[in-house]
Design a protein around this motif. Structure first.
Motif, PDB file in Angstrom:
ATOM      1  N   SER A  85     -14.821  38.915  18.970  1.00 35.53           N
ATOM      2  CA  SER A  85     -15.379  39.909  18.055  1.00 35.53           C
ATOM      3  C   SER A  85     -14.812  39.841  16.640  1.00 35.53           C
ATOM      4  N   LEU A  86     -13.681  39.154  16.468  1.00 30.50           N
ATOM      5  CA  LEU A  86     -13.077  39.008  15.148  1.00 30.50           C
ATOM      6  C   LEU A  86     -12.842  37.532  14.853  1.00 30.50           C
ATOM      7  N   THR A  87     -13.020  37.150  13.596  1.00 26.73           N
ATOM      8  CA  THR A  87     -12.712  35.777  13.204  1.00 26.73           C
ATOM      9  C   THR A  87     -11.197  35.613  13.099  1.00 26.73           C
ATOM     10  N   ASP A  88     -10.750  34.371  13.061  1.00 22.98           N
ATOM     11  CA  ASP A  88      -9.326  34.112  12.889  1.00 22.98           C
ATOM     12  C   ASP A  88      -8.811  34.753  11.604  1.00 22.98           C
ATOM     13  N   GLN A  89      -9.604  34.664  10.528  1.00 21.36           N
ATOM     14  CA  GLN A  89      -9.164  35.252   9.256  1.00 21.36           C
ATOM     15  C   GLN A  89      -9.096  36.772   9.350  1.00 21.36           C
ATOM     16  N   GLN A  90     -10.022  37.391  10.043  1.00 21.29           N
ATOM     17  CA  GLN A  90      -9.967  38.847  10.215  1.00 21.29           C
ATOM     18  C   GLN A  90      -8.715  39.250  10.982  1.00 21.29           C
ATOM     19  N   ILE A  91      -8.367  38.493  12.005  1.00 18.23           N
ATOM     20  CA  ILE A  91      -7.129  38.770  12.750  1.00 18.23           C
ATOM     21  C   ILE A  91      -5.932  38.628  11.823  1.00 18.23           C
ATOM     22  N   ARG A  92      -5.901  37.567  11.021  1.00 16.41           N
ATOM     23  CA  ARG A  92      -4.794  37.382  10.067  1.00 16.41           C
ATOM     24  C   ARG A  92      -4.727  38.544   9.068  1.00 16.41           C
ATOM     25  N   ASN A  93      -5.884  39.043   8.642  1.00 14.39           N
ATOM     26  CA  ASN A  93      -5.911  40.163   7.703  1.00 14.39           C
ATOM     27  C   ASN A  93      -5.356  41.434   8.347  1.00 14.39           C
ATOM     28  N   ILE A  94      -5.687  41.680   9.600  1.00 14.94           N
ATOM     29  CA  ILE A  94      -5.140  42.840  10.310  1.00 14.94           C
ATOM     30  C   ILE A  94      -3.622  42.715  10.415  1.00 14.94           C
ATOM     31  N   LEU A  95      -3.150  41.546  10.817  1.00 15.37           N
ATOM     32  CA  LEU A  95      -1.703  41.346  10.931  1.00 15.37           C
ATOM     33  C   LEU A  95      -1.026  41.471   9.568  1.00 15.37           C
ATOM     34  N   GLY A  96      -1.697  41.004   8.523  1.00 20.50           N
ATOM     35  CA  GLY A  96      -1.165  41.149   7.171  1.00 20.50           C
ATOM     36  C   GLY A  96      -1.055  42.606   6.770  1.00 20.50           C
ATOM     37  N   TYR A  97      -2.068  43.402   7.127  1.00 24.76           N
ATOM     38  CA  TYR A  97      -2.004  44.838   6.851  1.00 24.76           C
ATOM     39  C   TYR A  97      -0.820  45.462   7.585  1.00 24.76           C
ATOM     40  N   ILE A  98      -0.681  45.159   8.862  1.00 22.98           N
ATOM     41  CA  ILE A  98       0.423  45.727   9.644  1.00 22.98           C
ATOM     42  C   ILE A  98       1.763  45.366   8.994  1.00 22.98           C
ATOM     43  N   ARG A  99       1.943  44.090   8.674  1.00 26.03           N
ATOM     44  CA  ARG A  99       3.193  43.653   8.025  1.00 26.03           C
ATOM     45  C   ARG A  99       3.425  44.376   6.703  1.00 26.03           C
ATOM     46  N   SER A 100       2.353  44.651   5.977  1.00 27.31           N
ATOM     47  CA  SER A 100       2.489  45.279   4.653  1.00 27.31           C
ATOM     48  C   SER A 100       3.063  46.688   4.721  1.00 27.31           C
ATOM     49  N   THR A 101       3.040  47.289   5.897  1.00 28.85           N
ATOM     50  CA  THR A 101       3.548  48.665   6.039  1.00 28.85           C
ATOM     51  C   THR A 101       5.032  48.714   6.374  1.00 28.85           C
ATOM     52  N   TRP A 102       5.621  47.570   6.706  1.00 30.60           N
ATOM     53  CA  TRP A 102       7.019  47.535   7.144  1.00 30.60           C
ATOM     54  C   TRP A 102       7.970  47.587   5.964  1.00 30.60           C
ATOM     55  N   PRO A 103       9.153  48.162   6.168  1.00 31.90           N
ATOM     56  CA  PRO A 103      10.198  48.107   5.134  1.00 31.90           C
ATOM     57  C   PRO A 103      10.593  46.651   4.874  1.00 31.90           C
ATOM     58  N   GLU A 104      11.152  46.407   3.715  1.00 34.19           N
ATOM     59  CA  GLU A 104      11.473  45.040   3.301  1.00 34.19           C
ATOM     60  C   GLU A 104      12.396  44.312   4.286  1.00 34.19           C
ATOM     61  N   ASP A 105      13.398  45.005   4.830  1.00 34.92           N
ATOM     62  CA  ASP A 105      14.322  44.332   5.755  1.00 34.92           C
ATOM     63  C   ASP A 105      13.626  43.913   7.044  1.00 34.92           C
ATOM     64  N   VAL A 106      12.670  44.704   7.504  1.00 35.51           N
ATOM     65  CA  VAL A 106      11.915  44.367   8.714  1.00 35.51           C
ATOM     66  C   VAL A 106      10.978  43.191   8.432  1.00 35.51           C
ATOM     67  N   LYS A 107      10.330  43.203   7.262  1.00 40.09           N
ATOM     68  CA  LYS A 107       9.476  42.074   6.873  1.00 40.09           C
ATOM     69  C   LYS A 107      10.291  40.780   6.852  1.00 40.09           C
ATOM     70  N   GLN A 108      11.484  40.861   6.293  1.00 36.49           N
ATOM     71  CA  GLN A 108      12.339  39.675   6.188  1.00 36.49           C
ATOM     72  C   GLN A 108      12.760  39.177   7.572  1.00 36.49           C
ATOM     73  N   ALA A 109      13.126  40.082   8.464  1.00 36.62           N
ATOM     74  CA  ALA A 109      13.529  39.696   9.812  1.00 36.62           C
ATOM     75  C   ALA A 109      12.367  39.007  10.540  1.00 36.62           C
ATOM     76  N   GLN A 110      11.166  39.555  10.406  1.00 36.95           N
ATOM     77  CA  GLN A 110      10.005  38.961  11.064  1.00 36.95           C
ATOM     78  C   GLN A 110       9.665  37.615  10.430  1.00 36.95           C
ATOM     79  N   ALA A 111       9.809  37.501   9.131  1.00 36.64           N
ATOM     80  CA  ALA A 111       9.551  36.228   8.448  1.00 36.64           C
ATOM     81  C   ALA A 111      10.528  35.152   8.933  1.00 36.64           C
ATOM     82  N   GLU A 112      11.775  35.538   9.167  1.00 42.65           N
ATOM     83  CA  GLU A 112      12.766  34.580   9.687  1.00 42.65           C
ATOM     84  C   GLU A 112      12.387  34.119  11.091  1.00 42.65           C
TER      85      GLU A 112
END
Length: 121
Positions: A85-112
């Protein structure tokens, strides 16, 4: 990455289980009567950020049970797959939105974790 589209798609496809504010379902750490864990939060209080991007993407596209079966594990998950029901890019956009809500230290930990996972492949 389109964060605005991700937010709208999250509201349409994810919020009914994971909460409009990414808060998850009550008692998400305790299995329900069916033995499955309720939908976890996607904010910094949950475990979403503990996983690299590849796992988050595959879990969303394939669904929990299918992904775990692919990895040789039996796991009762209520998470459906959205690959039909969702394209790969739509899934990436949803995950990007979720990541955008995290505090900077959490974003950094997940990026690592994502960086380490990419190095392992």
């Amino acid at each position: 990455m389109d964060i605005a589209e991700g937010k709208a798609l999250y509201a349409e496809n994810c919020a009914s289980c994971h909460g409009a504010e990414l808060e998850g379902q009550p008692d998400w750490r305790s299995p329900g009567p069916d033995g499955r864990l309720p939908a976890p939060p996607h904010d910094e209080t949950g475990h979403t950020w503990h996983h690299p991007d590849s796992v988050l993407f595959d879990y969303t596209k394939l669904g929990g049970e299918a992904l775990m079966a692919q990895r040789g594990m039996e796991f009762g998950s209520g998470m459906p797959g959205f690959g039909d029901s969702l394209t790969d890019q739509q899934i990436r956009n949803i995950l990007g939105y979720i990541r955008s809500t995290w505090p900077e230290d959490v974003k950094q930990a997940q990026a690592e974790r994502t960086k380490a996972d990419n190095g392992a492949n």
